[in-house]
Design a protein around this motif. Structure first.
Motif, PDB file in Angstrom:
ATOM      1  N   THR A 283     108.388 -18.259  64.257  1.00 33.38           N
ATOM      2  CA  THR A 283     108.815 -17.214  65.196  1.00 33.38           C
ATOM      3  C   THR A 283     107.745 -16.921  66.254  1.00 33.38           C
ATOM      4  N   LYS A 285     104.906 -17.949  69.433  1.00 33.45           N
ATOM      5  CA  LYS A 285     105.112 -18.427  70.802  1.00 33.45           C
ATOM      6  C   LYS A 285     104.329 -19.699  71.086  1.00 33.45           C
ATOM      7  N   ARG A 297     106.660 -22.164  72.896  1.00 30.00           N
ATOM      8  CA  ARG A 297     108.091 -22.116  72.578  1.00 30.00           C
ATOM      9  C   ARG A 297     108.803 -21.139  73.500  1.00 30.00           C
ATOM     10  N   PRO A 299     112.174 -19.025  73.587  1.00 29.25           N
ATOM     11  CA  PRO A 299     113.279 -18.643  72.700  1.00 29.25           C
ATOM     12  C   PRO A 299     114.571 -18.361  73.464  1.00 29.25           C
ATOM     13  N   LYS A 300     115.684 -18.474  72.766  1.00 28.17           N
ATOM     14  CA  LYS A 300     116.968 -18.005  73.273  1.00 28.17           C
ATOM     15  C   LYS A 300     117.087 -16.509  72.974  1.00 28.17           C
ATOM     16  N   PRO A 301     118.084 -15.831  73.547  1.00 26.96           N
ATOM     17  CA  PRO A 301     118.244 -14.383  73.270  1.00 26.96           C
ATOM     18  C   PRO A 301     118.380 -14.054  71.790  1.00 26.96           C
ATOM     19  N   ASP A 302     118.922 -15.002  71.011  1.00 30.34           N
ATOM     20  CA  ASP A 302     119.100 -14.709  69.580  1.00 30.34           C
ATOM     21  C   ASP A 302     117.867 -15.061  68.748  1.00 30.34           C
ATOM     22  N   GLY A 303     116.771 -15.491  69.417  1.00 30.97           N
ATOM     23  CA  GLY A 303     115.542 -15.798  68.704  1.00 30.97           C
ATOM     24  C   GLY A 303     115.369 -17.238  68.315  1.00 30.97           C
ATOM     25  N   THR A 304     116.446 -18.025  68.359  1.00 27.38           N
ATOM     26  CA  THR A 304     116.299 -19.449  68.097  1.00 27.38           C
ATOM     27  C   THR A 304     115.580 -20.116  69.284  1.00 27.38           C
ATOM     28  N   THR A 305     115.223 -21.373  69.141  1.00 29.72           N
ATOM     29  CA  THR A 305     114.390 -22.021  70.155  1.00 29.72           C
ATOM     30  C   THR A 305     115.227 -22.741  71.209  1.00 29.72           C
ATOM     31  N   LYS A 306     114.901 -22.460  72.454  1.00 31.11           N
ATOM     32  CA  LYS A 306     115.521 -23.170  73.579  1.00 31.11           C
ATOM     33  C   LYS A 306     114.791 -24.475  73.849  1.00 31.11           C
TER      34      LYS A 306
END
Length: 318
Positions: A283, A285, A297, A299-306
């Motif tokens: 989680t 950066k 990293r 992240p996407k808005p939901d916390g997963t990785t873009k």
């Protein structure tokens, strides 16, 4: 006195001849830069140090052959737009000096040696409004999205080697002995550097340019290298399409096939390495080793990785 209204005195440079002030990209601009001459922005390519143009591409350009058309990138566009602002900042930092538009020059003896510096710098004692006939030095203005290629502010070796080639060529062409740099990095980090003329370096560049132009005249094409710019140049050479088979040397075929296989293997290895690093970050950066940042990293808005991006080539602010 406003620098916008100043044009360089024709005798401002002791060893230079002023060719004129031309709009970049205009027909007149192209005419004084093309043909059997070497400009300051081309000399790094001659010695194989340019990150933008390969020796192979420059040879084709000087030979009158096809090269890929110029593309106005956002970095180039904003560099042009910000040039006057950065030059004004340098001017504010150096009272008693006046940086004026330089124009395009050639060396008085070597007509093939061309240069278009950003500014000529004149001494202007307080209270005097007349510009001296002769400039003291040059000013080069640069912008950069990141500072990876630049040293600390004022560092003796802080200028990237390709820009050092450029200004060494300009000084050699005009007969001036100092170039100041005003550089804006990341839109807010202003730095200055100085490059002094070095006769030994200048001679290396001159000799390389003479040899290169001789190779152009002799039709001696440089070998194909791995630069993207070289591949783009090769792609624009054909002027038609024939649906025929072309026999090629077996060693060239093997090289291509082996490189294809190695490329696929490298893609798989990179994907695995990225997975390992991303798994370590979790989680977080950034991935670091000691004080050295390796990757970051997004992240996407939901916390997963873009995405996971290498730190050195990123545009993330330090």
């Amino acid at each position: 006195m406003s620098t916008e209204s100043i044009t360089s005195h024709p005798y401002a440079a002791p060893e230079g001849v002023l060719l004129g002030h031309f709009t970049p990209g205009s027909t007149a601009w192209d005419e004084v830069r093309n043909g059997l001459c070497i400009t300051a922005t081309e000399i790094a390519a001659v010695v194989g140090l340019s990150p933008w143009m390969s020796r192979f591409t420059l040879w084709h350009k000087k030979s009158g052959l096809n090269v890929a058309p110029f593309e106005m990138t956002p970095a180039i566009e904003w560099g042009n737009r910000l040039e006057d602002a950065v030059a004004a900042k340098w001017q504010d930092e150096h009272p008693g000096l006046l940086a004026a538009p330089a124009g395009t020059w050639r060396n008085r003896e070597r007509e093939w040696q061309r240069a278009t510096p950003d500014r000529l710098v004149y001494p202007q004692p307080e209270g005097e409004f007349e510009i001296p006939d002769r400039a003291d030095s040059l000013l080069e203005v640069k912008t950069s999205p990141m500072g990876d290629d630049w040293g600390p502010d004022g560092a003796d070796d802080g200028v990237p080697v390709w820009y050092r080639c450029q200004v060494m060529w300009q000084m050699d062409a005009l007969g001036l002995r100092r170039t100041d740099f005003g550089v804006l990095i990341s839109g807010h980090d202003y730095r200055e550097y100085v490059v002094e003329y070095d006769e030994g370096e200048a001679k290396i560049l001159r000799d390389a340019a003479v040899k290169f132009l001789d190779e152009v005249r002799a039709g001696k094409r440089p070998p194909i290298d791995g630069a993207d710019d070289t591949y783009r140049t090769i792609r624009v050479q054909p002027d038609g399409f024939d649906d025929v088979d072309v026999e090629i040397p077996a060693e060239d075929a093997a090289r291509y096939e082996n490189a294809q296989a190695a490329s696929k293997a490298a893609v798989l290895e990179l994907t695995a390495a990225k997975g390992v690093v991303l798994d370590h970050i979790g989680t977080g950066k950034r991935a670091v080793v000691g004080e050295r940042r390796i990757a970051y990293r997004i992240p996407k808005p939901d916390g997963t990785t873009k995405s996971l991006n290498p730190y050195k080539t990123s545009k993330e602010a330090a």
